[in-house]
Design an enzyme around this catalytic site. Structure first.
Site, short mmCIF file in Angstrom:
data_model
loop_
_atom_site.label_atom_id
_atom_site.label_comp_id
_atom_site.label_asym_id
_atom_site.label_seq_id
_atom_site.Cartn_x
_atom_site.Cartn_y
_atom_site.Cartn_z
N HIS A 51 0.84 -1.20 0.00
CA HIS A 51 0.00 0.00 0.00
C HIS A 51 0.87 1.25 0.00
CE1 HIS A 51 -2.90 2.99 1.93
NE2 HIS A 51 -3.34 2.74 0.73
N GLU A 108 0.01 5.09 0.12
CA GLU A 108 -0.80 6.32 0.15
C GLU A 108 0.15 7.48 -0.12
OE1 GLU A 108 -4.20 7.38 0.45
OE2 GLU A 108 -2.98 9.09 -0.15
N HIS A 150 -6.15 4.28 -6.30
CA HIS A 150 -7.38 4.91 -5.78
C HIS A 150 -7.25 6.43 -5.92
CE1 HIS A 150 -9.60 1.71 -3.27
NE2 HIS A 150 -8.88 1.12 -4.20
N GLU A 157 -10.01 2.87 -8.34
CA GLU A 157 -11.23 3.16 -7.59
C GLU A 157 -12.01 4.19 -8.41
OE1 GLU A 157 -11.03 5.77 -4.25
OE2 GLU A 157 -12.18 4.39 -3.00
N GLU A 187 -16.19 1.79 0.77
CA GLU A 187 -15.80 2.52 1.98
C GLU A 187 -16.88 3.48 2.46
OE1 GLU A 187 -12.14 4.37 0.83
OE2 GLU A 187 -13.10 5.87 -0.40
C1 NOJ Z 1 -8.89 6.16 0.45
C2 NOJ Z 1 -8.97 4.83 -0.19
O1 NOJ Z 1 -10.07 4.71 -1.04
C3 NOJ Z 1 -9.01 3.80 0.90
O2 NOJ Z 1 -9.21 2.51 0.35
C4 NOJ Z 1 -7.75 3.87 1.70
O3 NOJ Z 1 -7.83 2.97 2.76
C5 NOJ Z 1 -7.54 5.27 2.26
N1 NOJ Z 1 -7.68 6.23 1.22
C6 NOJ Z 1 -6.18 5.43 2.90
O4 NOJ Z 1 -5.19 5.39 1.92
CA CA Z 2 -11.38 6.69 -2.06
#
Ligand code: NOJ
Ligand code: CA
Length: 715
Positions: free
Chosen positions: A427, A429, A497, A516, A522
């Protein structure tokens, strides 16, 4: 296979096109002002009335040498004039050709896709600028794009606006989300085109004080329907090195035109010849089911650019994720604000918050469960330092994508996972700092190679740095593709995403296994999603490529579980259906091992359902109301069927005509119980097993917010 080329040099003449089966026709004409126009009809009925094409540009560099007439607009800080590239054209000639091929996607809704069209290339000139427009007419719609031949005298073009019109012949019904240069995470509104501005008067977020009052901005892929029942969809294909297109709607006239995402200076795009724009697409279908079967957007993308695709594979995964999203766990290791700088890795002095989900023990629990039930992979979020203050601080220094938290043993966990046949999914971010990500990319992907990760979920939460840059700007479009092509060099599959909505690029780069780019599961924990959303996404978001929707909620009572106050808009049977109706080669079972353990009989469907298909049949559908799809496993004779509904209870008698004649199948039918309802009784389902064959009928009643799923195992 090129079937033939005719060249005509008849300046100022209109071209007429028809699709391979003759049912779609398009006229290309030049107005007396030298404007180039197209229209589009199906079965003789005009759907798009004559619509102009072109640009407004800004003069740069040697443009004075070109014989343009300025429209008088001069930028405040820039004395170079705007000029029109949408009138005064001369047609230098046209070329027509036909093309017919069948290609095999690396993964997909079917194992073979036919790409069959008639093409017209129109050569235009204004002053000394040459510009071509290429039209491709398929039996399911039209694609057109601009091409700028090499021009050494004035190679550089700055786009003030692209002026591609889509003038619609009526006040069509539209299912839309509002224009926004940063996100598509919205629920859909159904209205007439004429009603868009009254429902959402803000037009486009981000700027645009000049937008006329009667306009609304919407995003693509925009699904519409005429009163005569023709389904019309506008999107774009092969978005490369160009800003993402929005549509500006004139609600009174039900016309629309392109509206590109601006850059930080307010310009729309920079082009250096030779160059071509993405395709603008208008798909036409006589039924909703036909629209879902259209592969026009994929067909307009270039063939696979990767020589070796043997390392790309569909993935069914679970993840240390939903417990954080729902609020039962945390990405961060400590609750102390750390203002993390790269290299500041000493977490020993911090007090652990006791809720850090990506810890060795918890990750092992997920690995054990996933391995026992035949999954391929486990996503782990919150494994790397920086989550204490990742949002709203100096984002450029938050993540290095390399340093694990002290309770996440990256070497041991990967070894453990691999020993059980599971891969960990990385992952990243980025916290929307693309430069920081690019600076670390090589090392981050190399770290993945070192430990055996072959897939990454990346994310772009927050406002993009540098300031004023939008998620859908040309700068970011280039960034997203750069990550995908760099990843390919490392044999890494990408699931981004918050990146731009897909435009079929997965044909060219099949390691882009999902995005995404829409409101995903979510939001069931962020207030809930109205039923009908998943009956809409395949008509819109999925038109450009697969979505990491992350289905599989079994514990719908989030309040009892972790105090989350959202109402989950779904039943358990409705969640099972999504593995069939929401196509993706990357499918998650998002809930926790404990929650699945309470419903192992229903979980069996998630275990059985494939993630790659040889055939798909779109049986019944209407946008935002219901979708029922049957698909055949790519690697066996088994079929799967799934259906979802909105808040209406719906009954269907489905003839199993898709099954192979002469074969018997064991059908396992997962349905909403008679008293199921997404609000009052979401967990009530029944499972029934019987032998069926081609022609047998399956009767289903979907509860409000519900659905059903069936597996047909060949006997
Ligand atoms: C938004 C993403 O859609 C989600 O899947 C992720 O857990 C969070 N951001 C944190 O990166
Ligand atoms: Ca998102």
């Amino acid at each position: 296979m090129l079937l033939g080329t005719n060249t005509t040099v008849q300046a100022q003449t209109a071209a007429q096109m028809s699709s391979p089966d003759g049912t779609l026709t398009a006229n290309i004409s030049l107005s007396d002002k030298g404007e180039i126009c197209y229209d589009l009809s199906i079965d003789g009925q005009q759907i798009v009335t004559p619509s102009k094409l072109g640009f407004e540009m800004r003069g740069v560099l040697k443009a004075q040498q070109l014989e343009y007439e300025s429209d008088g607009t001069i930028d405040k800080n820039d004395r170079r004039p705007h000029y029109s590239l949408h009138d005064g054209f001369t047609v230098l000639g046209t070329e027509s050709s036909s093309f017919d091929e069948t290609w095999e996607p690396v993964w997909g809704e079917e194992s073979q896709i036919r790409n069959h069209y008639n093409e017209t290339l129109v050569h235009l000139q204004k002053g000394s600028r040459l510009i071509d427009v290429r039209f491709r007419l398929f039996d399911d719609g039209l694609g057109l794009r601009y091409e700028f031949p090499e021009c050494n005298d004035a190679p550089y073009l700055c786009i003030v606006e692209e002026l591609t019109e889509f003038n619609l012949a009526g006040d069509y019904t539209a299912w839309w989300i509002p224009g926004d240069f940063d996100t598509q995470e919205y629920q859909f509104t159904k209205s007439r085109l004429s009603e868009i501005s009254s429902v959402y008067p803000q037009a486009l977020r981000g700027n645009d004080s000049q937008t006329p009052f009667s306009t609304g901005g919407v995003q693509t892929s925009l699904q519409m329907k005429t009163d005569e029942g023709i389904y019309v969809n506008i999107h774009e294909a092969a978005l490369v090195d160009y800003p993402c297109m929005h549509l500006l709607v004139d609600c009174e006239k039900h016309t629309m035109r392109s509206y590109l995402t601006p850059d930080a200076q307010g310009y729309k795009g920079r082009i250096q010849t030779p160059a071509k724009t993405p395709w603008r697409t208008v798909q036409l279908a006589r039924s909703a089911e036909e629209q879902l079967a259209s592969r026009l957007v994929l067909n307009l993308n270039e063939p696979c650019a990767l020589e070796d695709v043997s390392w790309i594979h569909p993935v069914k995964y679970m993840g240390v994720w939903w417990e954080m999203i729902a609020g039962a766990g945390s990405w961060a290791y400590t609750d102390e604000y750390r203002s993390v700088k790269l290299g500041q890795t000493d977490y020993a002095a911090s007090k652990p918050n006791g809720r850090h989900s990506a810890n060795n023990e918890n990750v092992r629990k997920y690995i054990d469960f996933a391995a026992e039930h035949g999954f391929d992979a486990i996503l782990v979020e919150g494994w790397n330092i920086g989550w204490e203050d990742w949002a709203n601080c100096n984002k450029d220094y938050v993540f290095d994508f390399l340093t694990p938290y002290p309770d996440f043993d990256i070497a041991a966990l990967n070894e453990y996972a691999h020993s059980k046949g599971i891969r960990l999914i990385m992952h990243h971010e980025t916290s929307s700092s693309p430069r920081n990500y690019e600076r670390h990319l090589e090392q981050a992907y190399s770290l993945m190679n070192q430990y055996g990760y072959d897939a990454v979920k990346s994310g772009y939460v927050g406002d993009i740095l540098p300031e004023g840059t939008y998620h859908y700007s040309q700068y970011m479009i280039n960034h997203y593709l750069y990550c995908v092509t760099e990843a390919a060099k490392h044999h890494i599959m990408v699931n981004a995403h918050e990146a731009v909505r897909p435009t079929g690029l997965c044909r060219t780069y099949p390691n882009l296994i999902a995005n995404e780019s829409a409101m995903g599961t979510e939001y069931q924990a962020f207030g809930g999603i109205k039923p009908g959303h998943t009956a809409m996404l395949p008509f819109s978001r999925l038109n450009g490529g697969p979505m990491d929707y992350t289905p599989g909620i079994f514990e719908t009572d989030l309040k009892a579980w972790c105090g989350n106050g959202s109402t989950v808009g779904t039943t358990i049977a409705g969640q099972l259906a999504l593995y069939v109706t929401m196509y993706s080669p990357l499918q998650m079972a998002c809930d926790t091992p404990e929650h699945y353990a309470e419903h192992m009989d229903a979980f069996q469907f998630i275990k059985d359902v494939p993630v790659d298909w040889s055939e798909s049949r779109y049986l019944y559908a209407e946008p935002q109301d219901y979708i029922i799809i049957a698909r055949k496993d790519k690697h066996s004779d088994n079929w799967y069927l799934g259906g979802v509904t909105d808040e209406q209870v719906r009954e269907f008698k489905i003839p199993c005509n898709f099954l192979e004649k002469g074969k018997k199948y064991t059908a396992t039918i997962y349905k909403d119980a008679p008293d199921a309802d997404y609000l009052t009784n979401p967990k009530a389902y029944t499972i029934e097993r019987r032998t069926v064959k081609a022609g047998s009928t399956i009767k289903v009643k979907m509860a409000a917010g519900g659905g059903f799923a069936v597996s047909f195992e060949a006997q």
